[in-house]
Design a protein around this motif. Structure first.
Motif, mmCIF file in Angstrom:
data_model
loop_
_atom_site.group_PDB
_atom_site.id
_atom_site.type_symbol
_atom_site.label_atom_id
_atom_site.label_comp_id
_atom_site.label_asym_id
_atom_site.label_seq_id
_atom_site.Cartn_x
_atom_site.Cartn_y
_atom_site.Cartn_z
ATOM 1 N N ALA A 11 14.335 45.490 -28.166
ATOM 2 C CA ALA A 11 13.404 45.621 -28.932
ATOM 3 C C ALA A 11 13.318 44.767 -30.283
ATOM 4 C CB ALA A 11 13.007 47.160 -29.128
ATOM 5 N N PRO A 12 14.219 44.963 -31.049
ATOM 6 C CA PRO A 12 14.215 44.494 -32.435
ATOM 7 C C PRO A 12 14.018 42.928 -32.034
ATOM 8 C CG PRO A 12 16.197 45.904 -32.250
ATOM 9 C CD PRO A 12 15.516 45.918 -30.894
ATOM 10 N N LEU A 13 14.497 42.261 -31.092
ATOM 11 C CA LEU A 13 14.330 40.894 -30.966
ATOM 12 C C LEU A 13 12.804 40.439 -30.368
ATOM 13 C CD1 LEU A 13 17.426 39.667 -28.712
ATOM 14 C CD2 LEU A 13 16.781 38.770 -31.088
ATOM 15 N N ARG A 14 12.206 41.438 -29.773
ATOM 16 C CA ARG A 14 11.024 40.898 -29.390
ATOM 17 C C ARG A 14 9.989 41.546 -30.741
ATOM 18 N NH1 ARG A 14 7.322 44.104 -24.663
ATOM 19 N NH2 ARG A 14 5.555 42.251 -24.758
ATOM 20 N N ARG A 15 10.430 42.061 -31.632
ATOM 21 C CA ARG A 15 9.637 42.388 -32.822
ATOM 22 C C ARG A 15 9.680 41.125 -33.713
ATOM 23 N NH1 ARG A 15 11.507 47.818 -32.726
ATOM 24 N NH2 ARG A 15 13.212 47.296 -33.907
ATOM 25 N N ALA A 16 10.888 40.490 -33.550
ATOM 26 C CA ALA A 16 11.271 39.474 -34.526
ATOM 27 C C ALA A 16 10.225 38.259 -34.139
ATOM 28 C CB ALA A 16 12.565 38.900 -34.486
ATOM 29 N N GLU A 50 11.851 36.312 -20.560
ATOM 30 C CA GLU A 50 11.029 35.006 -20.465
ATOM 31 C C GLU A 50 9.380 35.707 -20.879
ATOM 32 O OE1 GLU A 50 13.092 35.119 -18.338
ATOM 33 O OE2 GLU A 50 14.062 33.572 -17.709
ATOM 34 N N GLU A 51 9.336 36.350 -20.047
ATOM 35 C CA GLU A 51 7.741 36.762 -19.973
ATOM 36 C C GLU A 51 7.263 37.459 -21.299
ATOM 37 O OE1 GLU A 51 10.197 40.364 -18.707
ATOM 38 O OE2 GLU A 51 10.258 38.163 -18.280
ATOM 39 N N TRP A 52 8.192 38.170 -22.205
ATOM 40 C CA TRP A 52 8.070 38.679 -23.447
ATOM 41 C C TRP A 52 7.594 37.324 -24.299
ATOM 42 C CZ3 TRP A 52 12.367 43.030 -24.860
ATOM 43 C CH2 TRP A 52 11.925 43.996 -23.774
ATOM 44 N N VAL A 53 8.562 36.472 -24.288
ATOM 45 C CA VAL A 53 8.320 35.531 -25.219
ATOM 46 C C VAL A 53 6.993 34.630 -25.157
ATOM 47 C CG1 VAL A 53 9.158 33.373 -25.929
ATOM 48 C CG2 VAL A 53 10.951 35.043 -25.258
ATOM 49 N N ILE A 54 6.668 34.572 -23.848
ATOM 50 C CA ILE A 54 5.397 33.648 -23.448
ATOM 51 C C ILE A 54 4.394 34.658 -23.644
ATOM 52 C CG2 ILE A 54 3.998 32.773 -21.451
ATOM 53 C CD1 ILE A 54 6.823 32.328 -20.053
ATOM 54 N N GLN A 55 4.281 35.876 -23.562
ATOM 55 C CA GLN A 55 3.087 36.801 -23.666
ATOM 56 C C GLN A 55 2.925 37.106 -25.184
ATOM 57 O OE1 GLN A 55 3.605 40.568 -21.631
ATOM 58 N NE2 GLN A 55 2.330 41.650 -23.235
ATOM 59 N N ASP A 56 3.966 37.323 -25.980
ATOM 60 C CA ASP A 56 3.919 37.566 -27.547
ATOM 61 C C ASP A 56 3.429 36.496 -28.146
ATOM 62 O OD1 ASP A 56 4.624 40.266 -26.268
ATOM 63 O OD2 ASP A 56 6.208 40.511 -27.862
ATOM 64 N N LEU A 57 3.903 35.372 -27.759
ATOM 65 C CA LEU A 57 3.875 34.133 -28.716
ATOM 66 C C LEU A 57 2.269 33.693 -28.240
ATOM 67 C CD1 LEU A 57 7.253 32.040 -28.780
ATOM 68 C CD2 LEU A 57 6.166 33.449 -30.597
ATOM 69 N N ALA A 58 1.925 33.848 -27.022
ATOM 70 C CA ALA A 58 0.646 33.188 -26.647
ATOM 71 C C ALA A 58 -0.599 34.074 -27.320
ATOM 72 C CB ALA A 58 0.381 33.252 -25.031
ATOM 73 N N SER A 59 -0.163 35.495 -27.510
ATOM 74 C CA SER A 59 -1.340 36.433 -27.843
ATOM 75 C C SER A 59 -1.277 36.256 -29.624
ATOM 76 C CB SER A 59 -0.853 37.813 -27.539
ATOM 77 O OG SER A 59 0.436 38.090 -28.220
ATOM 78 N N ALA A 60 -0.208 35.911 -29.902
ATOM 79 C CA ALA A 60 -0.057 35.226 -31.396
ATOM 80 C C ALA A 60 -0.698 33.922 -31.784
ATOM 81 C CB ALA A 60 1.353 35.639 -32.038
ATOM 82 N N GLY A 61 -0.945 33.272 -30.787
ATOM 83 C CA GLY A 61 -1.197 31.809 -30.924
ATOM 84 C C GLY A 61 -0.308 31.037 -31.446
ATOM 85 N N GLN A 62 1.022 31.226 -31.117
ATOM 86 C CA GLN A 62 1.981 30.655 -31.626
ATOM 87 C C GLN A 62 2.802 29.594 -30.679
ATOM 88 O OE1 GLN A 62 4.365 33.600 -33.232
ATOM 89 N NE2 GLN A 62 3.426 33.612 -35.254
ATOM 90 N N ALA A 63 3.307 28.702 -31.059
ATOM 91 C CA ALA A 63 4.157 27.662 -29.676
ATOM 92 C C ALA A 63 5.416 27.334 -30.689
ATOM 93 C CB ALA A 63 3.417 26.468 -29.782
ATOM 94 N N LEU A 64 6.412 27.424 -29.681
ATOM 95 C CA LEU A 64 7.740 27.049 -30.265
ATOM 96 C C LEU A 64 8.097 25.474 -30.208
ATOM 97 C CD1 LEU A 64 10.111 29.616 -28.626
ATOM 98 C CD2 LEU A 64 9.432 29.489 -30.942
#
Length: 397
Positions: free
Chosen positions: A356-361, A383-397
């Motif tokens: 959970a802390p990593l997801r918040r980060a 991976e699905e957390w990363v894709i979902q959270d960054l997409a919804s935030a409009g960010q890209a790695l």
């Protein structure tokens, strides 16, 4: 005797006596004495083919001229000719040249003569050559010529000969009597060969080194510890403990602590006093060797040496708990990429408490933190957390 020079001009010499030979060999005309020497070389070919001896007066004059030309390049011709012959003078030339020459061809010719000497004479002449590394070919040739004299050699000469000889010579045992010879070789001109030779004698030799620990210099102690751990030599663990307990040199301490970790030996009481050692490499090795769960929150941020901080982070990854996750997340902002990478490793190791802390980060304003969090979650198969959270935030790695 008649000599012809290989010169464009026709040069023919008539030599009927030793006096004529002496004058020709000392002629100011280089072509004259070169022609004579070439002629003598041909005479030696004929004498050897027929199984006969060269005229003694010729040999005597060659030897006299050889002595006169000491330190002169022209002496090489005389050396070569005399070494092709037999007799007392040839042997004397062989003795002198084997010791002094830097000409490899002359050296090998001299060695062929020296090898015919009785054992006692060879030992006296060649022992200093074996232990003198200034000329590798002379050193090895001398060792080869002593292969039947081992019982007459000192431990130091016998050991060096066994190490460098082209022959399979027996190695002296490693005892209190021979330890100095072994130590000289381990720190000498052929240290790799000496180490291979000692290992060749088996674990008994390494056990003997452990028993003679007080006589070993630091460099050899370090090698013995490394090799003893690698080969699981009996007695190595007590020696590691003694090294740490007696707080030996920093390098020895570091090696001993690292060896404990390699051998998976856990002894918190032994290593904990070194957590505050004044030398960073020792602090780091002690922390890495420990296994108990410790609160490192103060040391993690007070410590100035990155190698120690890396060891603390790795230790938290192995032995930490959920309470350590917050400290590790703070390190994802570190300037040193190694600190960030090691903190990510530790967070992965502390899952599921770190999930959970990593997801918040992933929503942190610092891009380095987002990247590290994403890497950690990918390794934890989220991976699905990363894709979902960054997409919804409009960010890209």
């Amino acid at each position: 005797m008649k000599a012809k020079a290989d010169e464009p001009r026709d040069l023919t010499l008539e030599i009927a006596s030793r006096q004529d030979l002496a004058r020709a060999l000392r002629s100011p005309d280089a072509a004259v004495h070169t022609a004579v020497l070439q002629s003598i070389n041909s005479m030696i070919d004929q004498a050897l083919a027929a199984g006969k001896q060269l005229n003694q007066e010729v040999l005597d004059e060659l030897y006299l001229r050889y002595q006169e030309l000491e330190g002169c390049p022209d002496r090489t011709w005389y050396t070569f000719l005399l070494l092709r012959l037999d007799g007392r003078q040839s042997l004397e030339v062989a003795r002198q040249e084997f010791i002094a020459t830097e000409n490899d061809k002359i050296l090998l010719l001299a060695a062929a003569k020296i090898s015919q000497l009785p054992a006692e004479q060879r030992v006296a002449l060649l022992s200093p050559c074996v232990t003198d590394p200034s000329n590798a070919m002379r050193c090895r040739a001398a060792a080869n010529m002593l292969d039947d004299c081992l019982e007459h050699l000192s431990p130091s000469v016998a050991l060096r000969a066994a190490i460098i000889s082209d022959h399979e010579l027996p190695l002296p045992p490693l005892t209190a009597h021979t330890i100095d010879a072994w130590l000289t070789e381990l720190d000498g001109p052929y240290p790799r060969s000496a180490r291979e030779a000692l290992i060749q004698k088996g674990n008994e030799a390494l056990e003997a080194m452990l028993a003679l620990w007080e006589r070993l210099p630091a460099t050899v102690r370090i090698w013995v510890l490394h090799t003893g751990v690698e080969r699981k030599v009996p007695g190595i663990v007590p020696r590691l403990r003694e090294t740490i307990k007696h707080n030996e040199s920093a390098e020895l301490l570091r090696v001993a602590l690292e060896s404990l970790k390699v051998l998976h030996i856990e002894d918190e009481d032994l290593v904990a006093p070194l957590y505050s050692h004044k030398i960073a490499s020792v602090r780091a090795a002690a922390i890495a060797a420990g296994s108990a769960s410790v609160d490192w929150s103060i040391e993690l941020f007070a410590e100035s040496a990155d190698e120690v901080r890396l060891a603390i982070i790795e230790r938290i990854g192995r032995c930490g708990a959920a309470d350590d996750v917050a400290h590790l997340l703070c390190l994802l902002k570190a300037k040193n990429w190694r600190i960030r990478a090691r903190a990510t490793d530790a967070l992965v190791a502390l899952a599921p408490a770190s999930l959970a802390p990593l997801r918040r980060a992933l929503g942190d304003s610092d891009e380095q933190v987002r990247v590290a969090a994403a890497q950690g979650l990918y390794r934890l198969r989220k991976e699905e957390w990363v894709i979902q959270d960054l997409a919804s935030a409009g960010q890209a790695l």
